[in-house]
Design a protein around this motif. Structure first.
Motif, PDB file in Angstrom:
ATOM      1  N   SER A 267      27.493  23.216 -26.216  1.00  0.00           N
ATOM      2  CA  SER A 267      26.794  21.966 -25.925  1.00  0.00           C
ATOM      3  C   SER A 267      25.301  22.084 -26.187  1.00  0.00           C
ATOM      4  CB  SER A 267      27.036  21.555 -24.472  1.00  0.00           C
ATOM      5  OG  SER A 267      28.402  21.319 -24.219  1.00  0.00           O
ATOM      6  N   ALA A 268      24.709  23.192 -25.753  1.00  0.00           N
ATOM      7  CA  ALA A 268      23.274  23.386 -25.933  1.00  0.00           C
ATOM      8  C   ALA A 268      22.896  23.404 -27.411  1.00  0.00           C
ATOM      9  CB  ALA A 268      22.835  24.676 -25.252  1.00  0.00           C
ATOM     10  N   LYS A 269      23.730  24.018 -28.244  1.00  0.00           N
ATOM     11  CA  LYS A 269      23.450  24.066 -29.680  1.00  0.00           C
ATOM     12  C   LYS A 269      23.531  22.686 -30.303  1.00  0.00           C
ATOM     13  CE  LYS A 269      24.761  28.869 -30.616  1.00  0.00           C
ATOM     14  NZ  LYS A 269      25.725  29.768 -31.309  1.00  0.00           N
ATOM     15  N   VAL A 270      24.501  21.888 -29.856  1.00  0.00           N
ATOM     16  CA  VAL A 270      24.604  20.521 -30.364  1.00  0.00           C
ATOM     17  C   VAL A 270      23.345  19.734 -30.019  1.00  0.00           C
ATOM     18  CG1 VAL A 270      25.829  18.334 -30.156  1.00  0.00           C
ATOM     19  CG2 VAL A 270      27.122  20.461 -30.331  1.00  0.00           C
ATOM     20  N   TYR A 271      22.919  19.816 -28.774  1.00  0.00           N
ATOM     21  CA  TYR A 271      21.734  19.075 -28.350  1.00  0.00           C
ATOM     22  C   TYR A 271      20.484  19.509 -29.107  1.00  0.00           C
ATOM     23  CZ  TYR A 271      24.519  17.378 -24.415  1.00  0.00           C
ATOM     24  OH  TYR A 271      25.481  16.777 -23.631  1.00  0.00           O
ATOM     25  N   ALA A 272      20.395  20.791 -29.401  1.00  0.00           N
ATOM     26  CA  ALA A 272      19.207  21.305 -30.070  1.00  0.00           C
ATOM     27  C   ALA A 272      19.202  21.002 -31.567  1.00  0.00           C
ATOM     28  CB  ALA A 272      19.097  22.816 -29.853  1.00  0.00           C
ATOM     29  N   SER A 273      20.378  20.838 -32.178  1.00  0.00           N
ATOM     30  CA  SER A 273      20.439  20.700 -33.633  1.00  0.00           C
ATOM     31  C   SER A 273      20.663  19.282 -34.133  1.00  0.00           C
ATOM     32  CB  SER A 273      21.552  21.601 -34.185  1.00  0.00           C
ATOM     33  OG  SER A 273      22.826  21.206 -33.681  1.00  0.00           O
ATOM     34  N   ARG A 280      15.931  14.904 -25.540  1.00  0.00           N
ATOM     35  CA  ARG A 280      16.428  15.349 -24.236  1.00  0.00           C
ATOM     36  C   ARG A 280      17.011  16.758 -24.304  1.00  0.00           C
ATOM     37  NH1 ARG A 280      20.623  12.676 -21.947  1.00  0.00           N
ATOM     38  NH2 ARG A 280      19.701  12.760 -19.867  1.00  0.00           N
ATOM     39  N   SER A 281      16.675  17.507 -25.355  1.00  0.00           N
ATOM     40  CA  SER A 281      17.314  18.799 -25.577  1.00  0.00           C
ATOM     41  C   SER A 281      16.611  19.973 -24.912  1.00  0.00           C
ATOM     42  CB  SER A 281      17.417  19.076 -27.082  1.00  0.00           C
ATOM     43  OG  SER A 281      16.126  19.210 -27.656  1.00  0.00           O
ATOM     44  N   THR A 282      15.451  19.743 -24.324  1.00  0.00           N
ATOM     45  CA  THR A 282      14.727  20.840 -23.663  1.00  0.00           C
ATOM     46  C   THR A 282      14.883  20.739 -22.151  1.00  0.00           C
ATOM     47  OG1 THR A 282      12.671  19.552 -23.629  1.00  0.00           O
ATOM     48  CG2 THR A 282      13.055  20.989 -25.533  1.00  0.00           C
TER      49      THR A 282
END
Length: 319
Positions: A267-273, A280-282
């Motif tokens: 999930s974190a990788k999706v939000y960051a990429s 809202r990815s940080t």
């Protein structure tokens, strides 16, 4: 993933099969006999004892089996995550088939999919909308549930299987899903704040006519349904999740009520990429990423830029 069809052809196919879904619900089509498949040893087959409450809306029940693990394999151009977070061979757009209805999907795409059993249940949550709940409301029988909202394309494929009957497919079942949009909002309800854990009532009357990120499909003769949605954003107090309810068409008795969760790193990788989530990815709280403990339902996942796919065998034990 194979070549994607043109937008016009995909929209036409989606319309035709969505129309089929409505006609089946009205009894205009007969449902053919299901093809028989067998449960693997890790599929959570029938006969497993449970020590928890289980059942629809009953919270997590203790079980002697957990979510099935998938076979590990290399992936060259994408990230694929199985039920336990391991890298596995994924679907990658389900063989190139567009999500327009289960009949367009090959059951073999579920060979490496994760599985959840009837004992992996969860609460319904406060934002469910039945298609019959509001007269003359928008028809929720549809495959594409994005309603023009921005977000990374998210294709979900489910195969509904009868754990008490050799894991035969369950045709003609209503499979509902719903989840928040990329910003963490659910459709149909006002007064939401994704930065604050929800503390409102479980039973709520809809406040508006928005219906994004929610829909229902009838399972085909192989027990399969498919949806095109967008990857849900995070909101405070809950891990990223998608709600799922399945019941036999025309019945109020549910086969399963559950929520689907995802590996936190995935999930974190999706939000960051993915650009739609960058704002809202940080500083995402761990509680909004980490799936719950125990044996939550976790599909097999695959991510390529602009597209996420999820596959899950949903094994239930209807009475």
């Amino acid at each position: 993933m194979g070549e994607r069809k043109g937008a016009a052809a995909r929209d036409l196919l989606g319309w035709v099969l969505d129309r089929r879904q409505i006609l089946i619900k009205l009894g205009a089509f007969a449902v053919t006999a299901p093809a028989i498949v067998s449960c693997g040893e890790d599929d959570g087959a029938a006969g497993n004892d449970t020590s928890g409450s289980g059942g629809a809306g009953g919270g997590f029940g203790g079980t002697s089996t957990g979510t099935a693990s998938s076979t590990s394999a290399a992936s060259t151009s994408s990230t694929t995550v199985g039920a336990g977070g391991e890298d596995v061979a994924g679907v990658g757009g389900a063989g190139g088939a567009d999500v327009a209805g289960g009949d367009s999907l090959d059951p073999s795409i579920f060979d490496d999919a994760a599985s959840c059993s009837m004992t992996t249940t969860d609460i319904e949550g406060p934002f469910f909308l039945d298609d019959n709940e509001i007269p003359n409301d928008i028809n929720l029988f549809r495959s594409d549930i994005r309603d023009g909202h921005p977000g990374c394309e998210f294709r979900l494929y489910f195969r509904l299987l009868d754990g008490r009957n050799g894991c035969e497919p369950i045709p003609d079942a209503e499979v509902y899903i719903w989840h928040c949009d990329a910003e963490g909002y659910y459709s149909g309800f006002d007064n939401q704040d994704p930065s604050t854990p929800y503390s409102g009532p479980i039973e709520r009357t809809p406040d508006n006519l928005d219906r994004f990120c929610r829909g229902v499909q009838l399972s085909d003769r192989n027990g399969i349904v498919g949806f095109t949605s967008l990857w849900p954003g995070w909101y405070a107090g809950r891990p990223v999740h998608v709600h799922l309810v399945a019941r036999i068409n025309g019945s109020t008795t549910r086969l399963i009520t559950t929520q689907l969760y995802f590996d936190a790193e995935f999930s974190a990788k999706v939000y960051a990429s993915e650009p739609e989530y960058a704002a809202r990815s940080t500083n995402i709280p761990a509680s909004s990423l980490n799936p719950p403990r125990g044996n939550p339902a976790m599909p097999t996942m695959k991510h390529t830029p602009g597209l996420i796919t999820a596959t899950l065998n949903v094994i239930v034990n209807p009475a």
